[in-house]
Design an enzyme around this catalytic site. Structure first.
Site, short mmCIF file in Angstrom:
data_model
loop_
_atom_site.label_atom_id
_atom_site.label_comp_id
_atom_site.label_asym_id
_atom_site.label_seq_id
_atom_site.Cartn_x
_atom_site.Cartn_y
_atom_site.Cartn_z
N SER A 68 0.82 -1.22 0.00
CA SER A 68 0.00 0.00 0.00
C SER A 68 0.85 1.26 0.00
O SER A 68 2.01 1.26 0.38
CB SER A 68 -0.91 0.03 1.22
N1 SAH Z 1 0.30 -5.75 4.41
C1 SAH Z 1 0.90 -6.00 3.13
C2 SAH Z 1 -0.06 -5.69 1.99
C3 SAH Z 1 -0.39 -6.94 1.31
S1 SAH Z 1 -1.51 -6.92 -0.03
C4 SAH Z 1 2.22 -5.27 2.94
O1 SAH Z 1 2.62 -4.51 3.83
O2 SAH Z 1 2.86 -5.49 1.92
C5 SAH Z 1 -2.73 -8.01 0.59
C6 SAH Z 1 -2.29 -9.40 0.93
O3 SAH Z 1 -3.41 -10.09 1.48
C7 SAH Z 1 -1.81 -10.25 -0.24
O4 SAH Z 1 -0.54 -10.75 0.03
C8 SAH Z 1 -2.85 -11.36 -0.33
O5 SAH Z 1 -2.32 -12.60 -0.76
C9 SAH Z 1 -3.34 -11.44 1.11
N2 SAH Z 1 -4.66 -12.04 1.32
C10 SAH Z 1 -5.80 -11.92 0.60
N3 SAH Z 1 -6.80 -12.64 1.17
C11 SAH Z 1 -6.29 -13.23 2.27
C12 SAH Z 1 -6.81 -14.09 3.28
N4 SAH Z 1 -8.09 -14.51 3.30
N5 SAH Z 1 -5.99 -14.49 4.28
C13 SAH Z 1 -4.69 -14.10 4.30
N6 SAH Z 1 -4.14 -13.28 3.38
C14 SAH Z 1 -4.93 -12.85 2.38
#
Ligand code: SAH
Length: 220
Positions: A68
Site C-alpha cells: 500500500s
Molecule cells: N500488508 C501488506 C499488503 C499486502 S496486499 C504489505 O505490507 O505489503 C494483501 C495481501 O493479502 C496479499 O498478500 C494477499 O495474498 C493477502 N490475502 C488476501 N486474502 C487473504 C486471506 N483470506 N488471508 C490471508 N491473506 C490474504
C-alpha cells in the site's frame, strides 16, 4: 548493486516521505513516525522498483498483490493506537512492510497470508532484518487466528465485502479493528472499537485495496 551513494539517497527519500506524505497530511503519532523512519521500505519492494519505494503510491509485489501507499499504511497504523505490550493480528502479510512497522510498535505480531510463496519469501526477509516478534501463518485470515486470540488490535490489509464475524469475536474489550470494506474497486476504511458487548464504528475515508479472498471474504 546499490552503493553508498544510493543508500544515502534512499535514506533521504525516506525522511522526505515522512515529512511530506505523513506529517503534512496529519499523521501525528511520534511512535508511528519513528517506526516509518526506521523500517527500510526499499527492501520490501521488488529490485527494479527500489527507487520508487518512497513514492506516494502503492507498488506491485508478487502474485499480483500490492504494497500500500505509505500514507494509508500510516493512517491504519496510527488508528490501531498500539501500546508496547500489545498483541496484534494482521491479515495479509504480503511484502511484510506493515508487519515490520507493527513489530516496532508492539510486543507480538501474528500475520496471516494465504499464499505460501509470499509467506516464505517474507519470512526470510523479516528474519534477515531481525524482526523475530513477527509470526507468519499460512491460511485464510478471514477466519482470524483463533489460537492466539483475543487481540488488542486487528489490521486487515486487503478489501472485504463486509466485516468478517470471526475478526470481531477475536478482539479484546477495548480492542481496535481496521479494515477496508466495500466493492471490488473502491472501499471505505473502517475502524471498529469493541466496547463491552457493542462495537463502535467510524469511517477513516476512502481507499483501494486488493481483494480479501476466503470464507468470510470474496470467493475469488
Ligand atoms: N500488508 C501488506 C499488503 C499486502 S496486499 C504489505 O505490507 O505489503 C494483501 C495481501 O493479502 C496479499 O498478500 C494477499 O495474498 C493477502 N490475502 C488476501 N486474502 C487473504 C486471506 N483470506 N488471508 C490471508 N491473506 C490474504
Amino acid at each position: 548493486m546499490i552503493d553508498k551513494k544510493h543508500i544515502d539517497a534512499l535514506v533521504m527519500y525516506r525522511e522526505k516521505m515522512v515529512q511530506e506524505q505523513l506529517i503534512n497530511r496529519g499523521i501525528t503519532s511520534q511512535r508511528v513516525l519513528d517506526a516509518f523512519r526506521k523500517v527500510p521500505r526499499h527492501l520490501f519492494i521488488e529490485d527494479g522498483l527500489i527507487f520508487q519505494a518512497y513514492s506516494d503510491y502503492p507498488l506491485p509485489i508478487a502474485e499480483g498483490q500490492t504494497i500500500s501507499q505509505p500514507y494509508i499504511v500510516a493512517l491504519m497504523t496510527q488508528n490501531l493506537d498500539l501500546k508496547p505490550d500489545d498483541t496484534i493480528l494482521e491479515i495479509g502479510t504480503g511484502s511484510g512492510y506493515q508487519a515490520a512497522l507493527l513489530a516496532q510498535l508492539c510486543s507480538k505480531v501474528y500475520s496471516v497470508e494465504r499464499f505460501g510463496t509470499i509467506a516464505s519469501k517474507t519470512r526470510k526477509l523479516l528474519d534477515g532484518l531481525g524482526y523475530h516478534n513477527v509470526m507468519i501463518i499460512i491460511g485464510d485470515g478471514t477466519k482470524g487466528y483463533e489460537k492466539k486470540a483475543p487481540y488488542d488490535g486487528i489490521i486487515v490489509t486487503a478489501a472485504a465485502p463486509s466485516i468478517p464475524e470471526p475478526l470481531l469475536s477475536q478482539l479484546k474489550d477495548g480492542g481496535r479493528l481496521i479494515i477496508p470494506v466495500g466493492s471490488e474497486h473502491t472501499q471505505e476504511l473502517i475502524k471498529v472499537v469493541k466496547q463491552g458487548e457493542s462495537f463502535k464504528k467510524e469511517s477513516l475515508g476512502g481507499c483501494r485495496f486488493v481483494k480479501l479472498i476466503g470464507e468470510y471474504g470474496w470467493e475469488k
